[in-house]
Design a protein around this motif. Sequence first.
Motif, PDB file in Angstrom:
ATOM      1  N   ASP A 164      21.136  19.439  18.881  1.00  0.00           N
ATOM      2  CA  ASP A 164      20.289  19.538  20.072  1.00  0.00           C
ATOM      3  C   ASP A 164      18.900  18.973  19.805  1.00  0.00           C
ATOM      4  OD1 ASP A 164      22.292  20.794  21.558  1.00  0.00           O
ATOM      5  OD2 ASP A 164      21.699  22.791  20.852  1.00  0.00           O
ATOM      6  N   ALA A 165      18.593  18.688  18.564  1.00  0.00           N
ATOM      7  CA  ALA A 165      17.253  18.219  18.198  1.00  0.00           C
ATOM      8  C   ALA A 165      17.037  16.778  18.655  1.00  0.00           C
ATOM      9  CB  ALA A 165      17.060  18.318  16.692  1.00  0.00           C
ATOM     10  N   THR A 166      15.801  16.463  18.957  1.00  0.00           N
ATOM     11  CA  THR A 166      15.398  15.098  19.267  1.00  0.00           C
ATOM     12  C   THR A 166      14.169  14.759  18.429  1.00  0.00           C
ATOM     13  OG1 THR A 166      13.961  15.777  21.097  1.00  0.00           O
ATOM     14  CG2 THR A 166      16.273  15.259  21.640  1.00  0.00           C
ATOM     15  N   VAL A 167      13.956  13.468  18.210  1.00  0.00           N
ATOM     16  CA  VAL A 167      12.757  13.002  17.523  1.00  0.00           C
ATOM     17  C   VAL A 167      12.033  12.036  18.444  1.00  0.00           C
ATOM     18  CG1 VAL A 167      11.833  11.678  15.579  1.00  0.00           C
ATOM     19  CG2 VAL A 167      13.718  13.281  15.209  1.00  0.00           C
ATOM     20  N   THR A 168      10.829  12.406  18.854  1.00  0.00           N
ATOM     21  CA  THR A 168       9.990  11.545  19.679  1.00  0.00           C
ATOM     22  C   THR A 168       8.863  11.013  18.798  1.00  0.00           C
ATOM     23  OG1 THR A 168      10.506  12.769  21.701  1.00  0.00           O
ATOM     24  CG2 THR A 168       8.518  11.402  21.718  1.00  0.00           C
ATOM     25  N   THR A 169       8.741   9.718  18.728  1.00  0.00           N
ATOM     26  CA  THR A 169       7.779   9.125  17.797  1.00  0.00           C
ATOM     27  C   THR A 169       7.157   7.864  18.371  1.00  0.00           C
ATOM     28  OG1 THR A 169       7.524   8.222  15.552  1.00  0.00           O
ATOM     29  CG2 THR A 169       9.634   7.823  16.648  1.00  0.00           C
TER      30      THR A 169
ATOM     31  N   GLY B 278       3.015   2.319  18.326  1.00  0.00           N
ATOM     32  CA  GLY B 278       3.508   1.606  19.502  1.00  0.00           C
ATOM     33  C   GLY B 278       3.932   2.579  20.583  1.00  0.00           C
ATOM     34  N   PRO B 279       4.623   2.086  21.599  1.00  0.00           N
ATOM     35  CA  PRO B 279       5.097   2.957  22.673  1.00  0.00           C
ATOM     36  C   PRO B 279       5.997   4.057  22.134  1.00  0.00           C
ATOM     37  CG  PRO B 279       5.302   0.645  23.296  1.00  0.00           C
ATOM     38  CD  PRO B 279       4.950   0.668  21.839  1.00  0.00           C
ATOM     39  N   SER B 280       5.872   5.246  22.676  1.00  0.00           N
ATOM     40  CA  SER B 280       6.661   6.387  22.222  1.00  0.00           C
ATOM     41  C   SER B 280       8.132   6.203  22.576  1.00  0.00           C
ATOM     42  CB  SER B 280       6.124   7.673  22.853  1.00  0.00           C
ATOM     43  OG  SER B 280       6.860   8.786  22.416  1.00  0.00           O
ATOM     44  N   ARG B 281       9.016   6.604  21.650  1.00  0.00           N
ATOM     45  CA  ARG B 281      10.460   6.567  21.866  1.00  0.00           C
ATOM     46  C   ARG B 281      11.058   7.897  21.453  1.00  0.00           C
ATOM     47  NH1 ARG B 281      11.812   1.901  17.780  1.00  0.00           N
ATOM     48  NH2 ARG B 281      10.252   3.110  16.629  1.00  0.00           N
ATOM     49  N   THR B 282      12.210   8.230  22.012  1.00  0.00           N
ATOM     50  CA  THR B 282      12.918   9.456  21.651  1.00  0.00           C
ATOM     51  C   THR B 282      14.303   9.097  21.142  1.00  0.00           C
ATOM     52  OG1 THR B 282      11.722  10.848  23.220  1.00  0.00           O
ATOM     53  CG2 THR B 282      13.866  11.635  22.484  1.00  0.00           C
ATOM     54  N   PHE B 283      14.652   9.604  19.961  1.00  0.00           N
ATOM     55  CA  PHE B 283      15.969   9.412  19.372  1.00  0.00           C
ATOM     56  C   PHE B 283      16.724  10.740  19.443  1.00  0.00           C
ATOM     57  CE2 PHE B 283      13.234   6.260  17.376  1.00  0.00           C
ATOM     58  CZ  PHE B 283      13.987   5.109  17.518  1.00  0.00           C
ATOM     59  N   SER B 284      17.988  10.668  19.804  1.00  0.00           N
ATOM     60  CA  SER B 284      18.793  11.879  19.947  1.00  0.00           C
ATOM     61  C   SER B 284      20.233  11.587  19.553  1.00  0.00           C
ATOM     62  CB  SER B 284      18.735  12.394  21.384  1.00  0.00           C
ATOM     63  OG  SER B 284      19.319  11.452  22.280  1.00  0.00           O
ATOM     64  N   GLU B 285      20.988  12.653  19.335  1.00  0.00           N
ATOM     65  CA  GLU B 285      22.403  12.550  18.998  1.00  0.00           C
ATOM     66  C   GLU B 285      23.106  13.824  19.470  1.00  0.00           C
ATOM     67  OE1 GLU B 285      24.967  12.399  14.951  1.00  0.00           O
ATOM     68  OE2 GLU B 285      23.093  11.262  14.926  1.00  0.00           O
ATOM     69  N   PRO B 286      23.327  13.945  20.784  1.00  0.00           N
ATOM     70  CA  PRO B 286      23.846  15.198  21.351  1.00  0.00           C
ATOM     71  C   PRO B 286      25.183  15.637  20.771  1.00  0.00           C
ATOM     72  CG  PRO B 286      23.002  13.750  23.083  1.00  0.00           C
ATOM     73  CD  PRO B 286      23.026  12.943  21.818  1.00  0.00           C
ATOM     74  N   ARG B 287      25.956  14.719  20.212  1.00  0.00           N
ATOM     75  CA  ARG B 287      27.258  15.084  19.652  1.00  0.00           C
ATOM     76  C   ARG B 287      27.129  16.030  18.474  1.00  0.00           C
ATOM     77  NH1 ARG B 287      31.043  13.082  15.694  1.00  0.00           N
ATOM     78  NH2 ARG B 287      29.467  11.640  14.886  1.00  0.00           N
ATOM     79  N   THR B 288      26.022  15.928  17.738  1.00  0.00           N
ATOM     80  CA  THR B 288      25.910  16.688  16.490  1.00  0.00           C
ATOM     81  C   THR B 288      24.673  17.576  16.392  1.00  0.00           C
ATOM     82  OG1 THR B 288      24.755  14.870  15.409  1.00  0.00           O
ATOM     83  CG2 THR B 288      27.166  14.889  15.240  1.00  0.00           C
TER      84      THR B 288
ATOM     85  N   THR C 290      23.978   9.604  10.957  1.00  0.00           N
ATOM     86  CA  THR C 290      23.725  10.767  11.803  1.00  0.00           C
ATOM     87  C   THR C 290      22.348  11.347  11.536  1.00  0.00           C
ATOM     88  OG1 THR C 290      24.560  12.975  12.392  1.00  0.00           O
ATOM     89  CG2 THR C 290      24.784  12.316  10.099  1.00  0.00           C
ATOM     90  N   MET C 291      21.740  11.914  12.579  1.00  0.00           N
ATOM     91  CA  MET C 291      20.552  12.733  12.428  1.00  0.00           C
ATOM     92  C   MET C 291      20.909  14.184  12.731  1.00  0.00           C
ATOM     93  SD  MET C 291      18.460  11.844  15.968  1.00  0.00           S
ATOM     94  CE  MET C 291      17.630  13.452  16.086  1.00  0.00           C
ATOM     95  N   GLY C 292      22.205  14.467  12.739  1.00  0.00           N
ATOM     96  CA  GLY C 292      22.708  15.744  13.226  1.00  0.00           C
ATOM     97  C   GLY C 292      22.891  16.805  12.167  1.00  0.00           C
ATOM     98  N   ASP C 293      23.609  17.868  12.549  1.00  0.00           N
ATOM     99  CA  ASP C 293      23.632  19.093  11.768  1.00  0.00           C
ATOM    100  C   ASP C 293      25.029  19.548  11.370  1.00  0.00           C
ATOM    101  OD1 ASP C 293      20.827  19.246  12.008  1.00  0.00           O
ATOM    102  OD2 ASP C 293      21.005  20.179  13.984  1.00  0.00           O
ATOM    103  N   LEU C 294      26.007  18.624  11.404  1.00  0.00           N
ATOM    104  CA  LEU C 294      27.340  18.979  10.950  1.00  0.00           C
ATOM    105  C   LEU C 294      27.346  19.126   9.436  1.00  0.00           C
ATOM    106  CD1 LEU C 294      29.620  16.605  13.093  1.00  0.00           C
ATOM    107  CD2 LEU C 294      29.200  19.051  13.429  1.00  0.00           C
ATOM    108  N   SER C 295      27.860  20.255   8.944  1.00  0.00           N
ATOM    109  CA  SER C 295      27.958  20.517   7.509  1.00  0.00           C
ATOM    110  C   SER C 295      26.600  20.384   6.822  1.00  0.00           C
ATOM    111  CB  SER C 295      28.967  19.564   6.865  1.00  0.00           C
ATOM    112  OG  SER C 295      29.327  20.020   5.582  1.00  0.00           O
ATOM    113  N   GLY C 296      25.588  20.965   7.457  1.00  0.00           N
ATOM    114  CA  GLY C 296      24.230  20.927   6.906  1.00  0.00           C
ATOM    115  C   GLY C 296      23.266  20.259   7.859  1.00  0.00           C
ATOM    116  N   HIS C 297      22.116  20.907   8.109  1.00  0.00           N
ATOM    117  CA  HIS C 297      21.117  20.343   9.004  1.00  0.00           C
ATOM    118  C   HIS C 297      20.392  19.169   8.344  1.00  0.00           C
ATOM    119  CE1 HIS C 297      21.872  24.251  10.788  1.00  0.00           C
ATOM    120  NE2 HIS C 297      21.248  23.852  11.888  1.00  0.00           N
TER     121      HIS C 297
END
Length: 360
Positions: free
Chosen positions: A112-117, A100-110, A334-341
């Motif tokens: 810098d990575a993003t997932v565009t799918t 389907g249409p591309s989307r980007t998921f992010s979580e700047p709090r935890t 979370t998709m973030g990297d606190l206490s482990g990526h």
Amino acid sequence: MHREPDRRKSGPTRRAVFRTIAGVAAATAAGGYAWTRLGDEAGDQEGAGRGTSGAGSDGAATGPRTFERLSGPDRTVVRGGDGDTLATFTDGARTAVFTGPSRTFSEPRTTDATVTTDAWVRVLPHTWQRGMEKADWFSGWFGKTLGDSSPDVFAVSFQYSSAGAADKHDSHGLRYAGTAHFGPRNTDVENPLDFAFHDERSDFYDYLGADWTFPDGTRAQPEKARYGDVDCSGFQRLVWGYRMGIPLHNTNTAGAGLPRRAYAIAAHGPGRLVIPDNRRTPTDLGSLQPGDLVFFAIIKDRPDFIDHCGMYLGLDDGGRHRFYSSRSAANGPTMGDLSGHSLLDGTDFYARGFRAARRL
């Protein structure tokens, strides 16, 4: 981004048709369709969703389709007239992945990575079996779902993000979505990055603050101190069970639907294992598909015991395999990297503990 192997040349046609689908879905409410998921009310159109038949200018949504069989795992890939992948259905599973249409998921709090799918994860009304595309229900369901712009599994999951998500209530005032936390504060632990800083044992009905009766008649009552909380497996039960309609049961043994704990879901959950637990870190991640549940052995004293689970998102902007889970350090999903990526590949904490994957 997720791609099934494509054995024919593709061009810009697929991008054009899905831009058309997105436009039609946004502009056309009349003539669409709606359904009510467990936990949604018919009056809540954002929760229940509306879609369209998704007719595109080149006919990819309504024109000729081919159904190709692939293995590892056994699955049926639906391709449009231009050869591009429209959807993938895996034998023994209800998880369906649509393009389907591309989307980007992010979580700047935890992170810098993003997932565009461009993967949209849906739940089939029936467990997929070879040849099911010939069933009476399939053609109508497929046409509607291909153009559906309502929240899919990924969008629903991020309705609970620990980074902040708006509250959603049904017509009875029950809050069924909004920022989730992992669990109550454990006052015996001082380090906020410690895995025990927030207590686990919060299930989906704790988040909801509502009693729940399981199919076997077992009745569960939420703890007031855990309102708005879900641990790792409770989060998956909240999304896949309560919201998406996959059956739930309240034991850690085999049964109809999702059991309670991460180790039990890995061993006895519905669907099929796409990466079996061989008590070591998998080196081949090629069989993974967005939406797969991934499982980890993260207890130092029990290296073979599955004690954490998450949802595979796909490749992030660094080309790394990223997952989404409810964790203590972030105090929620979370998709973030606190206490482990939040990565399956490499040598970081969770990558070393990665053991198995299941497609529901």
